[in-house]
Design an enzyme around this catalytic site. Structure first.
Site, PDB file in Angstrom:
ATOM      1  N   GLY A 183       0.302  -6.690   3.719  1.00 10.70           N
ATOM      2  CA  GLY A 183      -1.131  -6.663   3.461  1.00 10.70           C
ATOM      3  C   GLY A 183      -1.478  -7.280   2.125  1.00 10.70           C
ATOM      4  N   ILE A 242      -5.156  -5.176  -3.758  1.00 11.60           N
ATOM      5  CA  ILE A 242      -3.974  -4.662  -4.451  1.00 11.60           C
ATOM      6  C   ILE A 242      -2.732  -5.422  -4.043  1.00 11.60           C
ATOM      7  CG2 ILE A 242      -2.460  -2.648  -4.672  1.00 11.60           C
ATOM      8  CD1 ILE A 242      -4.998  -0.898  -4.418  1.00 11.60           C
ATOM      9  N   SER A 301      -2.725   6.831  -1.815  1.00  9.58           N
ATOM     10  CA  SER A 301      -4.084   6.936  -2.353  1.00  9.58           C
ATOM     11  C   SER A 301      -4.306   8.336  -2.904  1.00  9.58           C
ATOM     12  CB  SER A 301      -5.108   6.658  -1.243  1.00  9.58           C
ATOM     13  OG  SER A 301      -6.416   7.016  -1.643  1.00  9.58           O
ATOM     14  N   TYR A 343      -8.200   8.712   7.576  1.00  8.27           N
ATOM     15  CA  TYR A 343      -7.567   7.895   6.533  1.00  8.27           C
ATOM     16  C   TYR A 343      -6.749   8.786   5.598  1.00  8.27           C
ATOM     17  CZ  TYR A 343      -7.223   5.169   2.190  1.00  8.27           C
ATOM     18  OH  TYR A 343      -6.772   4.544   1.047  1.00  8.27           O
TER      19      TYR A 343
END
Length: 264
Positions: A14, A19, A141, A154
């Site tokens: 990704g 990031i 996260s 998420y």
């Protein structure tokens, strides 16, 4: 500071924006040979050109593959069979009320955010152990600790990443391989930037107003009261990927601007 990454082979999933792209660029800057990954060839090529345009010392190449599927992971592994450093960064997010999240979304988020890292780590860990050195980093996260009510599915995947990273780290005793998690807070990535800009347009206000309101209502515990930059997060990821971080294993490292109110 020389992070001693020259000649290391790194795969950043990704990594066509946000990031992931900042991390790939920082690794190349340190002399690593980096493989960029994204869903489309166009995005991958654009990311490669961006990093090459910085004139850094390392090498960069790319593979277009959809890592939300086992087939996509197998495609990537076929083209990149070995890596010294694996950064499991690829992920998706989507604000949605809990009552409106169907089963399909739960499975889609789990396949994308969790199973991509599981499948890749399972493969690359074997080579790392056999060589006596390696780094695996899960980009989780702060939502793993403080599950956001606006996107519980998420948050669930980010918590799962912490459990997997710690569990896999337990298998690396005495191998020279480390497995850690990095927990960014609210970060000015491509997705977040678009979301904030769209919201500001809908409300007819400046994006700074939306940002200030977000930290006032959604993340009031932030000590910096702003979005972090992708470079700030990448700095932590790259350090923990280096030989200099050899005593850091099984850790969950926060780059959250103090959002999580904890002393450990």
């Amino acid at each position: 500071m020389d992070l001693q990454l020259r000649g290391k082979r790194a795969l950043v999933t990704g990594s066509t924006a946000g990031i992931g792209l900042a991390t790939a660029a920082a690794l190349v800057r340190e002399g690593a040979s980096v493989v960029i990954n994204g869903r489309t060839s166009r995005r991958v090529e654009e990311a490669i050109q961006t990093i090459q345009g910085l004139g850094e010392s390392g090498q960069v190449s790319g593979v277009a593959a959809d890592l939300s599927t086992a087939e996509g992971v197998a495609q990537l592994i076929g083209l990149v069979p070995d890596a010294d450093i694996l950064i499991n960064n690829m992920g998706i997010f989507e604000p949605k009320p809990f009552e409106e999240i169907p089963d399909a979304d739960w499975f889609r988020f789990f396949e994308t955010n969790v199973m991509s890292g599981v499948r890749l780590s399972r493969h690359y860990l074997l080579g790392m152990k056999s060589r006596g050195w390696g780094r695996i980093v899960f980009v989780s996260s702060e939502s793993a600790i403080q599950i956001p009510a606006e996107m519980i599915h998420y948050g669930m995947t980010k918590t799962a990443q912490l459990a997997i990273a710690r569990g896999v780290a337990e298998t690396t005793i005495g191998t020279g391989v480390t497995v850690n998690s990095v927990l960014p807070g609210p970060t000015e990535s491509e997705g977040v930037g678009t979301f904030v800009a769209d919201l500001a347009k809908q409300q007819g206000v400046d994006r700074k107003v939306v940002e200030a309101e977000f930290f006032k209502t959604a993340r009031p515990t932030s000590l910096i009261q702003r979005f972090g930059t992708v470079e700030e997060v990448a700095n932590m990821i790259v350090f923990v990927s280096s030989p200099l971080a050899s005593a850091t294993n099984g850790a969950a490292l926060r780059v959250d601007g103090g959002v999580i109110r904890a002393i450990a």
